[in-house]
Design a protein around this motif. Structure first.
Motif, short mmCIF file in Angstrom:
data_model
loop_
_atom_site.label_atom_id
_atom_site.label_comp_id
_atom_site.label_asym_id
_atom_site.label_seq_id
_atom_site.Cartn_x
_atom_site.Cartn_y
_atom_site.Cartn_z
N ALA A 5 39.48 13.37 -40.86
CA ALA A 5 38.31 13.95 -41.52
C ALA A 5 37.63 12.86 -42.34
CB ALA A 5 38.71 15.12 -42.42
N LEU A 6 36.35 13.05 -42.54
CA LEU A 6 35.58 12.18 -43.42
C LEU A 6 34.97 13.08 -44.49
CD1 LEU A 6 34.80 9.14 -43.62
CD2 LEU A 6 32.60 9.80 -42.69
N LEU A 7 35.26 12.77 -45.74
CA LEU A 7 34.76 13.55 -46.87
C LEU A 7 33.67 12.76 -47.60
CD1 LEU A 7 38.16 14.56 -48.53
CD2 LEU A 7 36.96 15.73 -46.67
N ARG A 8 32.62 13.45 -48.03
CA ARG A 8 31.65 12.87 -48.96
C ARG A 8 32.15 13.22 -50.35
NH1 ARG A 8 27.18 15.57 -47.93
NH2 ARG A 8 26.48 14.15 -46.33
N HIS A 9 32.43 12.21 -51.17
CA HIS A 9 33.00 12.41 -52.50
C HIS A 9 31.98 11.94 -53.53
CE1 HIS A 9 36.81 11.91 -55.20
NE2 HIS A 9 35.82 12.48 -55.84
N THR A 10 31.48 12.87 -54.34
CA THR A 10 30.50 12.53 -55.37
C THR A 10 31.10 12.78 -56.76
OG1 THR A 10 29.56 14.75 -55.24
CG2 THR A 10 28.50 13.04 -53.91
N GLY A 11 30.60 12.06 -57.72
CA GLY A 11 30.99 12.29 -59.12
C GLY A 11 32.36 11.77 -59.50
N ALA A 12 32.96 10.91 -58.71
CA ALA A 12 34.27 10.34 -59.08
C ALA A 12 34.07 9.41 -60.27
CB ALA A 12 34.87 9.60 -57.91
N PRO A 13 34.86 9.57 -61.33
CA PRO A 13 34.64 8.75 -62.53
C PRO A 13 34.86 7.25 -62.31
CG PRO A 13 36.57 10.16 -62.78
CD PRO A 13 35.92 10.54 -61.50
N ALA A 74 34.11 17.08 -53.45
CA ALA A 74 34.28 16.55 -52.10
C ALA A 74 33.88 17.60 -51.07
CB ALA A 74 35.71 16.11 -51.87
N GLU A 75 33.29 17.11 -49.98
CA GLU A 75 32.85 17.99 -48.89
C GLU A 75 33.20 17.32 -47.57
OE1 GLU A 75 28.66 19.72 -47.10
OE2 GLU A 75 28.62 18.24 -48.71
N ARG A 76 33.87 18.05 -46.69
CA ARG A 76 34.18 17.51 -45.36
C ARG A 76 32.89 17.48 -44.56
NH1 ARG A 76 37.51 20.15 -40.46
NH2 ARG A 76 35.39 20.76 -39.94
N ILE A 77 32.52 16.28 -44.04
CA ILE A 77 31.27 16.16 -43.29
C ILE A 77 31.50 15.81 -41.82
CG2 ILE A 77 29.88 15.60 -45.32
CD1 ILE A 77 29.98 12.65 -44.37
N HIS A 78 32.64 15.25 -41.49
CA HIS A 78 32.98 14.92 -40.10
C HIS A 78 34.46 15.17 -39.89
CE1 HIS A 78 29.12 13.18 -39.15
NE2 HIS A 78 29.23 12.30 -40.14
N ALA A 79 34.83 15.53 -38.65
CA ALA A 79 36.23 15.78 -38.35
C ALA A 79 36.47 15.68 -36.86
CB ALA A 79 36.64 17.16 -38.86
N GLY A 80 37.72 15.58 -36.49
CA GLY A 80 38.11 15.53 -35.09
C GLY A 80 39.58 15.17 -34.99
N SER A 81 39.93 14.54 -33.89
CA SER A 81 41.32 14.15 -33.67
C SER A 81 41.38 12.68 -33.32
CB SER A 81 41.93 14.99 -32.55
OG SER A 81 41.21 14.80 -31.35
N TYR A 82 42.58 12.12 -33.41
CA TYR A 82 42.76 10.73 -33.03
C TYR A 82 43.99 10.58 -32.16
CZ TYR A 82 46.31 9.97 -36.73
OH TYR A 82 47.43 10.02 -37.53
N SER A 83 43.95 9.57 -31.31
CA SER A 83 45.12 9.23 -30.50
C SER A 83 45.52 7.80 -30.85
CB SER A 83 44.82 9.38 -29.01
OG SER A 83 43.74 8.57 -28.63
N GLY A 84 46.76 7.51 -30.59
CA GLY A 84 47.33 6.22 -30.97
C GLY A 84 48.39 6.45 -32.01
N VAL A 85 49.02 5.38 -32.42
CA VAL A 85 50.13 5.47 -33.38
C VAL A 85 49.71 4.88 -34.71
CG1 VAL A 85 52.50 4.75 -33.83
CG2 VAL A 85 51.80 5.33 -31.50
N LEU A 86 49.84 5.68 -35.76
CA LEU A 86 49.59 5.21 -37.12
C LEU A 86 50.83 4.42 -37.55
CD1 LEU A 86 47.33 5.50 -39.20
CD2 LEU A 86 48.46 7.54 -40.04
#
Length: 118
Positions: A5-13, A74-86
């Motif tokens: 997921a990709l979050l837009r995070h605003t107002g972080a001190p 924070a607001e989730r703006i993009h999401a999906g899945s991934y393949s490969g090994v973390l």
């Protein structure tokens, strides 16, 4: 497949710009997370990727909410899945294939993040 997921995070001190993006990669019970200045664009120049503490998996779901500890919104703006090994080591290079809202080969290496054609 694991989720991202990709979050837009605003107002972080601790963020002088007032807005950044958190890239979350599902990793067992939590999400491995990096702070990015912009949304990754396909074949754009790599941007700084600052490792952050693990985030809760609840942020992988569609949501917009206050961040705990009075650390902004924070607001989730993009999401999906991934393949490969973390990689097990949190400081190791990451190369994964993204599917969903963002698509391509995600690479995080030497403190920089890029998204390229597969």
């Amino acid at each position: 497949m694991q989720r991202y997921a990709l979050l837009r995070h605003t107002g972080a001190p601790d963020d002088p710009s007032g807005c950044h993006f958190d890239l979350l990669l599902e990793d067992g019970p939590n999400c491995r997370t990096w702070r990015l200045a912009t949304v990754p664009q396909l074949n754009a120049e790599a941007q700084p990727a600052v490792p952050l503490p693990a985030h809760r998996k609840v942020w992988l779901e569609p949501r917009s909410a206050a961040v705990s500890g009075n650390r902004g919104w924070a607001e989730r703006i993009h999401a999906g899945s991934y393949s490969g090994v973390l990689p097990k080591a949190t400081d190791a290079d990451v190369t994964l294939q993204l599917e969903g809202d963002l698509q391509g080969c995600l690479r995080i290496a030497a403190g920089r993040c890029s998204l390229s054609n597969p």
